[in-house]
Scaffold this motif. Structure first.
Motif, PDB file in Angstrom:
ATOM      1  N   ASN A  50       0.809  -1.226   0.000  1.00 18.89           N
ATOM      2  CA  ASN A  50       0.000   0.000   0.000  1.00 18.89           C
ATOM      3  C   ASN A  50       0.844   1.280   0.000  1.00 18.89           C
ATOM      4  O   ASN A  50       0.377   2.337   0.401  1.00 18.89           O
ATOM      5  N   PHE A  51       2.128   1.149  -0.441  1.00 13.91           N
ATOM      6  CA  PHE A  51       2.970   2.341  -0.568  1.00 13.91           C
ATOM      7  C   PHE A  51       3.582   2.408  -1.957  1.00 13.91           C
ATOM      8  O   PHE A  51       4.092   1.417  -2.476  1.00 13.91           O
ATOM      9  N   GLU A  52       3.499   3.584  -2.547  1.00 19.17           N
ATOM     10  CA  GLU A  52       4.131   3.823  -3.867  1.00 19.17           C
ATOM     11  C   GLU A  52       4.996   5.055  -3.734  1.00 19.17           C
ATOM     12  O   GLU A  52       4.567   6.035  -3.102  1.00 19.17           O
ATOM     13  N   PHE A  53       6.171   5.026  -4.342  1.00 20.55           N
ATOM     14  CA  PHE A  53       7.026   6.221  -4.300  1.00 20.55           C
ATOM     15  C   PHE A  53       7.234   6.768  -5.701  1.00 20.55           C
ATOM     16  O   PHE A  53       7.508   6.010  -6.639  1.00 20.55           O
ATOM     17  N   ILE A  54       7.099   8.077  -5.836  1.00 23.12           N
ATOM     18  CA  ILE A  54       7.374   8.724  -7.128  1.00 23.12           C
ATOM     19  C   ILE A  54       8.431   9.803  -6.899  1.00 23.12           C
ATOM     20  O   ILE A  54       8.209  10.726  -6.098  1.00 23.12           O
TER      21      ILE A  54
END
Ligand code: NAD
Ligand code: UDP
Length: 313
Positions: A50-54
């Motif tokens: 449930n974590f996305e990094f951009i």
């Protein structure tokens, strides 16, 4: 699942916020350009579903496919040393960056939380500072790149609230400390602790009679989380901080004591426009969300010293 954007996610406060939202089961999209943050701060989150990094500079607009529910705009250098090193980046992220995130909020009809600061009160003539105090800011001084961009961002956020009925909340954060502050961050807590651990002189600026009030990061995050998840706070501006106020000279002695250090104290010039007093009046947020800091200075410092010690080794 509720989707949350956190800008400045690789920074000190942003990474702790991300931990909290991820642990509570939110879908978190973190954005950062690593100007003052580091990948290490979010390394434990990178493999979470449930974590996305951009990696992105928020002064450029960004288009995302999913529907966003909450935006927390926390990207901005916060240490005086950092924002004095990056004056234009600071002005841009809290003007163009605020505009871009507010627009994203409008497109998604998402709740918007803006990270403002006690610095908007400048060198206050009222102590403690309630939200109703308008401040005493040197609008073209060295620190103005930070103070004035935060004041502009507050004005912009409130204009979006009034013009578009956007669900905007502003948190005015007072000095916060804890693990993940950088050793060389320049702020008083990591400076004093790293000096004390190395048995070097603690550098008190001025005579050390200026005051600050220190909030442990876990308490701050608890307050921001509650503000983000409580209905009917639209258009509210809220101080978040710990009202226990210390003279900087006394604070230096506390650090020497806590670290069992042989360090002495040395006095250096007071930086330009360094506020003489700073203490939050938190009665508003106490009555709105029943929040107040829970961590004693003793316990908060213990965790911070442990963290900074591990970085020195
Ligand atoms: P920090 O410097 O540790 O974190 C800021 C993060 O924002 C960094 O990871 C940096 O790389 C990122 N960033 C900066 N410009 C960016 C850009 N253009 N695009 C994307 N990312 C960018 O600072 P912090 O202490 O974590 O502060 C976070 C927020 O809280 C800031 O808005 C600050 O003004 C506010 N605040 C903090 C305190 C405090 O005591 N820590 C007090 C008052 C307000
Ligand atoms: N300060 C100090 N010695 C240091 C670093 C900071 O005496 O090594 C003082 C600084 O002048 C200010 C206070 O400590 O009065 C808090 O500084 P900090 O940079 O942590 O944050 P500020 O509240 O100024 O944003």
């Amino acid at each position: 699942m509720v989707t949350v954007i956190i800008t400045g996610v690789a920074g000190f406060v942003g990474s702790h916020l991300a931990d909290k939202f991820v642990n509570k089961g939110f879908h978190v999209i973190g954005i950062d350009n690593f100007l003052t943050g580091s990948i290490e701060n979010i390394s434990s989150l990178l493999d979470k579903d449930n974590f996305e990094f951009i990696e992105h500079d928020i002064i450029k607009p960004i288009k995302l496919d999913e529907k966003i529910d909450i935006i927390l705009h926390f990207a901005c250098p916060a240490s005086p040393e950092d924002y004095l090193q990056y004056p234009l980046e600071t002005l841009r992220v809290d003007s163009i960056g605020t505009y871009n995130t507010l627009e994203m909020s409008r497109e998604n009809n998402a709740r918007y939380i803006f990270a403002s600061t006690s610095e908007i009160y400048g060198d206050p003539l009222v102590n403690p500072q309630p939200e109703t105090y308008w401040g005493n800011v040197h609008s073209t001084g060295l620190r103005s790149v930070y103070d004035e961009s935060k004041r502009f961002s507050e004005a912009l956020s409130m204009a979006y609230y009034r013009e578009y009925c956007l669900d905007v909340r502003i948190v005015r954060i007072f000095n916060t400390y804890g693990p993940r502050m950088k050793l060389n961050d320049g702020r008083v807590v990591p400076n004093f602790i790293s000096q004390a651990l190395k048995n070097e002189d603690l550098t008190v600026y001025g005579e050390g009679t200026q005051t600050r009030s220190f909030c442990y990061v876990k308490d701050l995050v608890e307050g921001i989380f509650k503000i983000s998840n409580t209905d009917n706070l639209n258009g509210n501006i809220m101080n978040l901080g710990n009202p226990d106020e210390y003279k900087i000279l006394d604070f230096a002695k506390i650090i020497i004591n806590k670290t069992n250090s042989n360090s002495k104290i040395t006095f250096k010039d007071l930086p330009e426009d360094d506020p003489k007093l700073r203490c939050p009046d938190i009665s508003k947020v106490q009555s709105l969300i029943e929040w107040k800091p829970q961590t004693s200075l003793d316990n908060g410092l213990q965790e911070t010293i442990k963290f900074l010690k591990s970085k020195l080794e």
